[in-house]
Design an enzyme around this catalytic site. Sequence first.
Site, PDB file in Angstrom:
ATOM      1  N   GLU A 131       0.837  -1.203   0.000  1.00  0.00           N
ATOM      2  CA  GLU A 131       0.000   0.000   0.000  1.00  0.00           C
ATOM      3  C   GLU A 131       0.873   1.254   0.000  1.00  0.00           C
ATOM      4  O   GLU A 131       0.396   2.350  -0.226  1.00  0.00           O
ATOM      5  CB  GLU A 131      -1.030  -0.029   1.125  1.00  0.00           C
ATOM      6  CG  GLU A 131      -0.498  -0.372   2.507  1.00  0.00           C
ATOM      7  CD  GLU A 131      -0.045   0.840   3.280  1.00  0.00           C
ATOM      8  OE1 GLU A 131      -0.788   1.829   3.306  1.00  0.00           O
ATOM      9  OE2 GLU A 131       1.057   0.786   3.866  1.00  0.00           O
ATOM     10  N   HIS A 162      -3.937  -3.885   3.114  1.00  0.00           N
ATOM     11  CA  HIS A 162      -3.208  -3.300   4.220  1.00  0.00           C
ATOM     12  C   HIS A 162      -2.608  -4.408   5.085  1.00  0.00           C
ATOM     13  O   HIS A 162      -1.431  -4.379   5.448  1.00  0.00           O
ATOM     14  CB  HIS A 162      -4.212  -2.475   5.048  1.00  0.00           C
ATOM     15  CG  HIS A 162      -3.620  -1.302   5.746  1.00  0.00           C
ATOM     16  ND1 HIS A 162      -3.048  -1.425   6.992  1.00  0.00           N
ATOM     17  CD2 HIS A 162      -3.500  -0.012   5.377  1.00  0.00           C
ATOM     18  CE1 HIS A 162      -2.608  -0.236   7.367  1.00  0.00           C
ATOM     19  NE2 HIS A 162      -2.864   0.640   6.400  1.00  0.00           N
TER      20      HIS A 162
END
Lengths: 538, 336
Positions: free
Chosen positions: B10, B307
């Site tokens: 990310e 994530h």
Amino acid sequence: MKNVVIGFLGSSLDAGGGPGRWEKWRPTVSLCQHEDLLIDRLELLYARPHQRLAEQLVEDIATVSPETTVNLHLVDPRDPWDFQEVYGALHDYARGYKFDVERERYLMHITTGTHVAQICMFLLTETRYFPASLLQSAPPRRQRAGSIGSYAVIDLDVSKYDQLAARFAREQADSTAFLKSGIATRNAAFNRTIDAIERVAIRSRSPLLLVGPTGAGKSQLASRIYDLKKLRHQVAGEFVEVNCATLRGDAAMSTLFGHVKGAFTGAQTERAGLLKKAHGGMVFLDEIGELGPDEQAMLLRAIEEKRFFPMGSDKETQSDFQLIAGTNRDLRADARAGRFREDLLARINHWTFRLPALRDRLEDIEPNVDYELEKHTRESSTTVRFNAEARRAFLKFATSGVAEWTGNFRELSAAITRMATLADGGRITEDLVAEEISRLSEQWATTHPDELNEVLSDDALAGIDLFDRVQLREVVKVCRRARSMAEAGRTLFGVSRGHRAKVNDSDRLRKYLARFQLDWETVNANRDRIGNQFVTRS
Amino acid sequence: MIEIDGSEGEGGGQILRSALALSLCTAQPFRIFNIRARRPKPGLMRQHLTAVQAAATIGHATVVGAEVGSCELTFRPGTVTAGDYDFAIGTAGSCTLVLQTILPPLLTAKGRSRVRITGGTHNKAAPPVDFLQRAFLPLIERMGPRVTLELVRHGFYPRGGGEIVVTVSPTSRLERLSIPERGALVSREADAYVAGVPLHVASRELQVVGRMLSWPEDVLHVRGLPGDMGPGNALTISVGHEQVIEVFTAFGEKGVSAEAVATSAAAQTQAYLAGGAAVGPHLADQLLLPMALSGGGTFSTTSVTDHFRSQVVVTQRFLSIEPTIDGRGSIIIVRL
């Protein structure tokens, strides 16, 4: 490197009480909220009425930017819109500040404060009293909580900006092209000279000295320099051009510096003079080496003090002009020989540029031929072109060692003008070129720098002693400058004629010339022919 | 030295924070490059810098490249030292994100710590203090250490100015945690905080929560805060089961109606309640690192996010873990 921001408190932009103030763009506070800008110290300048607001800002900045030390400075001009006061206050502040440019980077925040304050901060930054970059912040498009807007750092050193640098280069290219009248000259030395002239012309008001042979384009260049400065709004006054070789005696003084009524015989009305006329503008004095000693002295004063006395006047007149001088002579040698004032030379050769002769710029003949044809087309509204063969033939001749081009570009221009004028149906044919080539060749065969070659055959000259040649050359010179034989005689026998009962200067001169099988007509015939050439050339 | 490409996964500040925590816990130096390379403003921002400085302080680390805008950082940890610390975060940066960086090493440090952090306590894109207090820290305590978190003062975006005080009584070794199921529902609560914002905003939010979750009024609380902390509005919904408490949050902002704010938080809660997993996606992210430090563990969660996967990748650079992820309908079992 620590970031130090110096800026004024914005009495209205930074204001606001209650929680609502956090939903509003406040330049000074918002500046401290940027994630990518860490301000180590903020020097916040404020005026006495805004003490409360200043304290609140300190508090708010401590919340959103605990990394920032805020120092408050009371800067209290009586009138924040008075330029002198604000400038003075800021100037004092800058002078008293201990800048540490090795360790700290300074940013002048110019978004807040009166416009006068912004201008003063800009000026003081530009002049490096504040060794800083400018910091400009802008509000977000929509005001809402957390929208802190944007900021931009502006370094006033424009050379650091590629696009601006490119723009200046383009502008410079434009103005050098302008100085060259749009002719794409190829001679590297000449192009370098023009580049240098462009830089100096734009930046300086000091005198310029153009050195080069007759017809190399001094006069044209001087007038282009004037036009360029006019375009850049650097001159307001007129361009005045005068050839010093044409100035003689009282007329010289009067032409340049003016006279009052009755200053000399024939001075029936007052005359302002060319230098006065050029006030705020530019004067081109060609062949400055021909100027007499009195004129030289007066000119020096006019350049240095921008003041001079018109003839017969006891009141000084003022004129502020930029001088461009032209010469073909070695003024240094003239100064050594006492013919030219050292101090005047020192004053005018601050910037000296040499214009090469056409012979030394053969690669520029072709673009100049094109330019002359275009000019002819423009002026006569008829298009004239070379036949392909004719063009090749002319260029071959023009760039060969055979072509002397003693009259330089003026001569080239005249040649093109003659051919263009004679061209039937707008075509310059091979025949026309051949004709012109023989015309030019003939001229160069007969025009020689030594006056004696122009009035005597080589054979005749060979039969005259050097001793006599020296005297004869000077006599011929005087004759060719004089309007009549009597005038020449008066000049030549100016001393001895006073001791004579009977004055007959003309007779004495006639007898002297006769010793070399010369007469007044022969001397003058040559002069006329040369004069006519100049008429056709220009 | 451990090399980390900051643009992987990310690609945000989370990689950096996790790396800092892991570096301190495992005493391994690392170099991270391409920090936030694909963001509009790449490199370290102020809030990341604060995390780096806090980590360097408690771990006596030497740091190269700790500057705003820097895209590369080298971090060599020294000895993690327990003690009293005070950190201030600018730009209303989140207190909880800084805590996340320094808490793991303090959990097993030699001695008690007391950490005071000022900044934002209720920020978007960061776990709110309520979440740490109710959901995360009780689970940490089950691993051995004692941690208290006192919210001294709320700090809302953009003004910040909040304050938390955290005390840590460490343990010598973290115990493994296992939360395969959540158990029966034991508590439920919704709190609507308002500061410098009209009280009716809170009431309207709670009305929506009550309607959507069919909750009685006595579990819906309006929490009025002093106006000078504002403007700020946060809605937290806590649901406690026997094994775990989950907290779902939404923040009010200008131009977004109270109803919309409440719908967002209530919808997250509904989704969690409808499934059978023990922890939601945010809590799963938070648990990975302490679990890895304890040498293993297991939990069930509703979904595995990008994530979470980035977190796994960073953790694997410092610790040899091989998590297994087994899908079983809407319940996913993660085992370390």
